[in-house]
Motif scaffolding. Structure first.
Motif, PDB file in Angstrom:
ATOM      1  N   LEU A 153      -5.175   3.709  -4.003  1.00  0.00           N
ATOM      2  CA  LEU A 153      -4.655   4.038  -2.674  1.00  0.00           C
ATOM      3  C   LEU A 153      -3.132   3.960  -2.641  1.00  0.00           C
ATOM      4  O   LEU A 153      -2.467   4.814  -2.051  1.00  0.00           O
ATOM      5  CB  LEU A 153      -5.244   3.073  -1.642  1.00  0.00           C
ATOM      6  N   ILE A 154      -2.581   2.943  -3.279  1.00  0.00           N
ATOM      7  CA  ILE A 154      -1.123   2.797  -3.332  1.00  0.00           C
ATOM      8  C   ILE A 154      -0.512   3.923  -4.145  1.00  0.00           C
ATOM      9  O   ILE A 154       0.524   4.498  -3.767  1.00  0.00           O
ATOM     10  CB  ILE A 154      -0.750   1.419  -3.903  1.00  0.00           C
ATOM     11  N   GLY A 155      -1.140   4.253  -5.276  1.00  0.00           N
ATOM     12  CA  GLY A 155      -0.639   5.365  -6.086  1.00  0.00           C
ATOM     13  C   GLY A 155      -0.623   6.666  -5.318  1.00  0.00           C
ATOM     14  O   GLY A 155       0.342   7.439  -5.390  1.00  0.00           O
ATOM     15  N   ALA A 156      -1.700   6.926  -4.558  1.00  0.00           N
ATOM     16  CA  ALA A 156      -1.762   8.153  -3.758  1.00  0.00           C
ATOM     17  C   ALA A 156      -0.692   8.145  -2.679  1.00  0.00           C
ATOM     18  O   ALA A 156      -0.014   9.152  -2.441  1.00  0.00           O
ATOM     19  CB  ALA A 156      -3.150   8.298  -3.139  1.00  0.00           C
ATOM     20  N   ALA A 157      -0.511   7.007  -2.005  1.00  0.00           N
ATOM     21  CA  ALA A 157       0.469   6.914  -0.920  1.00  0.00           C
ATOM     22  C   ALA A 157       1.899   7.046  -1.426  1.00  0.00           C
ATOM     23  O   ALA A 157       2.768   7.588  -0.738  1.00  0.00           O
ATOM     24  CB  ALA A 157       0.304   5.589  -0.178  1.00  0.00           C
ATOM     25  N   ALA A 158       2.153   6.545  -2.634  1.00  0.00           N
ATOM     26  CA  ALA A 158       3.507   6.570  -3.189  1.00  0.00           C
ATOM     27  C   ALA A 158       3.793   7.837  -3.989  1.00  0.00           C
ATOM     28  O   ALA A 158       4.921   8.023  -4.467  1.00  0.00           O
ATOM     29  CB  ALA A 158       3.715   5.343  -4.082  1.00  0.00           C
ATOM     30  N   GLY A 159       2.790   8.703  -4.156  1.00  0.00           N
ATOM     31  CA  GLY A 159       2.980   9.890  -4.976  1.00  0.00           C
ATOM     32  C   GLY A 159       3.258   9.550  -6.421  1.00  0.00           C
ATOM     33  O   GLY A 159       4.129  10.147  -7.071  1.00  0.00           O
ATOM     34  N   ARG A 164      -8.087  11.271  -7.611  1.00  0.00           N
ATOM     35  CA  ARG A 164      -8.583  12.639  -7.795  1.00  0.00           C
ATOM     36  C   ARG A 164      -8.059  13.559  -6.696  1.00  0.00           C
ATOM     37  O   ARG A 164      -7.645  14.692  -6.969  1.00  0.00           O
ATOM     38  CB  ARG A 164     -10.110  12.638  -7.796  1.00  0.00           C
ATOM     39  N   GLU A 165      -8.060  13.075  -5.451  1.00  0.00           N
ATOM     40  CA  GLU A 165      -7.605  13.902  -4.335  1.00  0.00           C
ATOM     41  C   GLU A 165      -6.148  14.312  -4.482  1.00  0.00           C
ATOM     42  O   GLU A 165      -5.747  15.382  -4.013  1.00  0.00           O
ATOM     43  CB  GLU A 165      -7.801  13.146  -3.029  1.00  0.00           C
ATOM     44  N   HIS A 166      -5.349  13.460  -5.134  1.00  0.00           N
ATOM     45  CA  HIS A 166      -3.919  13.749  -5.292  1.00  0.00           C
ATOM     46  C   HIS A 166      -3.547  14.165  -6.719  1.00  0.00           C
ATOM     47  O   HIS A 166      -2.363  14.312  -7.028  1.00  0.00           O
ATOM     48  CB  HIS A 166      -3.098  12.522  -4.878  1.00  0.00           C
ATOM     49  N   GLY A 167      -4.545  14.327  -7.574  1.00  0.00           N
ATOM     50  CA  GLY A 167      -4.289  14.787  -8.934  1.00  0.00           C
ATOM     51  C   GLY A 167      -3.463  13.817  -9.767  1.00  0.00           C
ATOM     52  O   GLY A 167      -2.684  14.250 -10.632  1.00  0.00           O
ATOM     53  N   ILE A 168      -3.633  12.528  -9.546  1.00  0.00           N
ATOM     54  CA  ILE A 168      -2.853  11.519 -10.272  1.00  0.00           C
ATOM     55  C   ILE A 168      -3.695  10.971 -11.417  1.00  0.00           C
ATOM     56  O   ILE A 168      -4.776  10.416 -11.189  1.00  0.00           O
ATOM     57  CB  ILE A 168      -2.440  10.366  -9.344  1.00  0.00           C
ATOM     58  N   PRO A 169      -3.258  11.116 -12.657  1.00  0.00           N
ATOM     59  CA  PRO A 169      -4.044  10.578 -13.768  1.00  0.00           C
ATOM     60  C   PRO A 169      -4.143   9.060 -13.715  1.00  0.00           C
ATOM     61  O   PRO A 169      -3.216   8.378 -13.282  1.00  0.00           O
ATOM     62  CB  PRO A 169      -3.275  11.039 -15.012  1.00  0.00           C
ATOM     63  N   VAL A 170      -5.297   8.562 -14.144  1.00  0.00           N
ATOM     64  CA  VAL A 170      -5.549   7.117 -14.196  1.00  0.00           C
ATOM     65  C   VAL A 170      -5.755   6.742 -15.659  1.00  0.00           C
ATOM     66  O   VAL A 170      -6.559   7.351 -16.363  1.00  0.00           O
ATOM     67  CB  VAL A 170      -6.797   6.736 -13.374  1.00  0.00           C
ATOM     68  N   ARG A 171      -5.009   5.734 -16.112  1.00  0.00           N
ATOM     69  CA  ARG A 171      -5.122   5.305 -17.506  1.00  0.00           C
ATOM     70  C   ARG A 171      -5.668   3.874 -17.541  1.00  0.00           C
ATOM     71  O   ARG A 171      -5.130   2.975 -16.889  1.00  0.00           O
ATOM     72  CB  ARG A 171      -3.754   5.366 -18.189  1.00  0.00           C
ATOM     73  N   LEU A 172      -6.747   3.663 -18.299  1.00  0.00           N
ATOM     74  CA  LEU A 172      -7.349   2.341 -18.456  1.00  0.00           C
ATOM     75  C   LEU A 172      -6.839   1.713 -19.741  1.00  0.00           C
ATOM     76  O   LEU A 172      -7.000   2.286 -20.829  1.00  0.00           O
ATOM     77  CB  LEU A 172      -8.877   2.455 -18.495  1.00  0.00           C
TER      78      LEU A 172
END
Length: 445
Positions: free
Chosen positions: A206-212, A267-275
């Motif tokens: 959520l923070i990643g999406a909000a911060a772009g 996913r909604e903002h197209g931000i890759p997630v790395r584990l």
């Protein structure tokens, strides 16, 4: 901007916190670091809240003091310089003062949320003090309670989070390192609340999406999502790339490394997630993005604790609205459905939350005969199942030819084959799939 989330094991000791401080160094890019509570803390706080709710203030107060002393030890180890240690001990005592204050009256639901929030508040305050006073770094502690909020439906209020996070960041235009809490938030009435267990992953997304953000990193104690359950199957290996949909399926159906909801905002903002793995930071981990490979089946996960319900009715034949009426029962009791199969005279479905089962069964009996089975597991196979020439389903069923299958769901998703089995057969099924699909495990119990 990158968002880096560290779980409870990653910040579970003073030594681990010092290691995390080294991992977040990146002088050329801004970072928001999201921390969980130290490992074991949330469980301890849940137990304290339970004792207080039951009215056992003596035992509850004793457990509070035990946890407070534990944090005193952590603070002194993390902050060896005496003036800074004194600040750390003061921060610890402030959190525990708020908990002790709740022992004077019967514990309410709101009071329980205040208790559960202390884990993340403690870890971030101590970590921020270590960064700024011991390491001498420029870092700002962002209070999640100032920007994380739920709406009236108890879902994250994305617009509010975006607006108020931007306000918080704008107050520090020259800062490149921010520390904040995962899991905790406020509800629509302004009271302290949370995103439920495992919610720090969700906070980070959520923070990643909000911060772009350009990337969201989830740091745990394992090097990415594995192709099978490493607790059951020997010789598993991390998957290097997954699509958002594939990762969401695995997370929902049992892959414990990732919270099921955490993929959605990314996913909604197209931000890759790395584990990534804090114990092995050089490992590439797993990258989750919009891209998917050609592999028919990439991974297997299993989810226990399923209950199967079958409704048989001769009235079902050609009766429009019948399925809607069945599903309305589960909606009324706020119980999600995992799998559904239908025939002309029966509907079979599974749930993983049996807290309202008696009421659900009573409501369903007006439609026909109802049968219930328990102690079941869903085995979920995830990959790129769009291309029919893979023959993936046939390969799966051939591999499981000696395992009794209770239900099969195939075709509802281009990324998922789900199979319901008895929990007693789960280990045998996972080992067989690993051997038949991945050629990694050869030992059968």
């Amino acid at each position: 901007m990158k968002v880096l989330k560290f779980g409870g094991t990653s910040v579970g000791t003073a030594e681990r916190m010092r290691a995390v401080a080294g991992l977040i160094q990146a002088p050329t890019e801004p970072r928001i670091v999201v921390l969980s509570a130290m490992s074991g803390t949330t469980n301890a706080l849940v137990n304290i809240a339970k004792l207080l709710y039951e009215g056992d203030t003596t035992a509850g107060s004793l457990q509070i003091e035990v946890l407070r002393q534990h944090y005193h030890i952590v603070a002194r180890e993390l902050l060896p310089e005496e003036p800074v240690a004194a600040e750390g001990l003061k921060l610890v005592d402030e959190s525990f003062k708020s908990i002790f204050g709740l022992t004077r009256q019967p514990l309410s639901a709101a009071g329980e949320k205040v208790i559960l929030a202390q884990g993340e508040l403690l870890s971030t305050r101590l970590f921020h003090l270590y960064l700024t006073r011991i390491r001498g770094e420029q870092a700002v502690l962002l209070p999640a309670l100032e920007f994380m909020r739920l709406d009236a439906d108890e879902e994250p209020d994305a617009a509010y989070i975006h607006e108020h996070l931007a306000e918080q960041l704008a107050q520090h235009p020259d800062t490149e390192l921010f520390i904040t809490q995962g899991y905790i938030c406020r509800n629509v009435n302004g009271g302290i609340d949370n995103l439920k267990r495992g919610g720090s992953d969700y906070s980070a997304s959520l923070i990643g999406a909000a911060a772009g953000a350009s990337e969201i990193q989830i740091w745990t104690d394992i090097d990415g999502l594995h192709n099978n359950d490493p607790r059951v199957v020997p010789g598993t290996y991390p998957i290097r790339e997954l699509s958002f949909d594939e990762a969401a399926e695995l997370a929902y159906f049992g892959a414990k490394i990732l919270h099921p909801s955490s993929v959605l905002p990314a996913r909604e903002h197209g931000i890759p997630v790395r584990l990534l793995n804090t114990m092995q930071p050089e490992a590439p981990g797993t990258l989750i993005s919009a891209h998917t490979g050609d592999e028919a089946i990439k991974a297997v996960a299993a989810k226990d604790g399923l209950t199967a319900i079958r409704i048989k009715s001769s009235r079902m034949l050609l009766a429009y609205g019948f399925l809607r009426s069945i599903f309305d029962v589960f909606e009324r009791f706020r119980t999600p459905i995992d799998m559904v199969t239908t025939s002309e005279v029966a509907v079979s479905l599974t749930i993983d939350d049996a807290s309202h089962l008696p009421d659900i069964l009573e409501a369903l009996r007006r439609f026909g005969t109802v049968e219930v089975d328990t102690d079941l597991s869903i085995v979920c196979l995830v990959g790129n199942l769009v291309q029919e020439h893979h023959g993936a389903a046939g390969q799966v069923f051939d591999t499981l030819r000696d395992v009794p299958l209770r239900m099969i769901s195939y075709g509802g998703s281009p990324n998922n084959i789900s199979i319901l089995i008895n929990t007693a057969d789960k280990q045998r099924a996972l080992l067989a799939l690993n051997e038949g699909l991945f050629r990694r495990a050869t030992v059968t119990p």
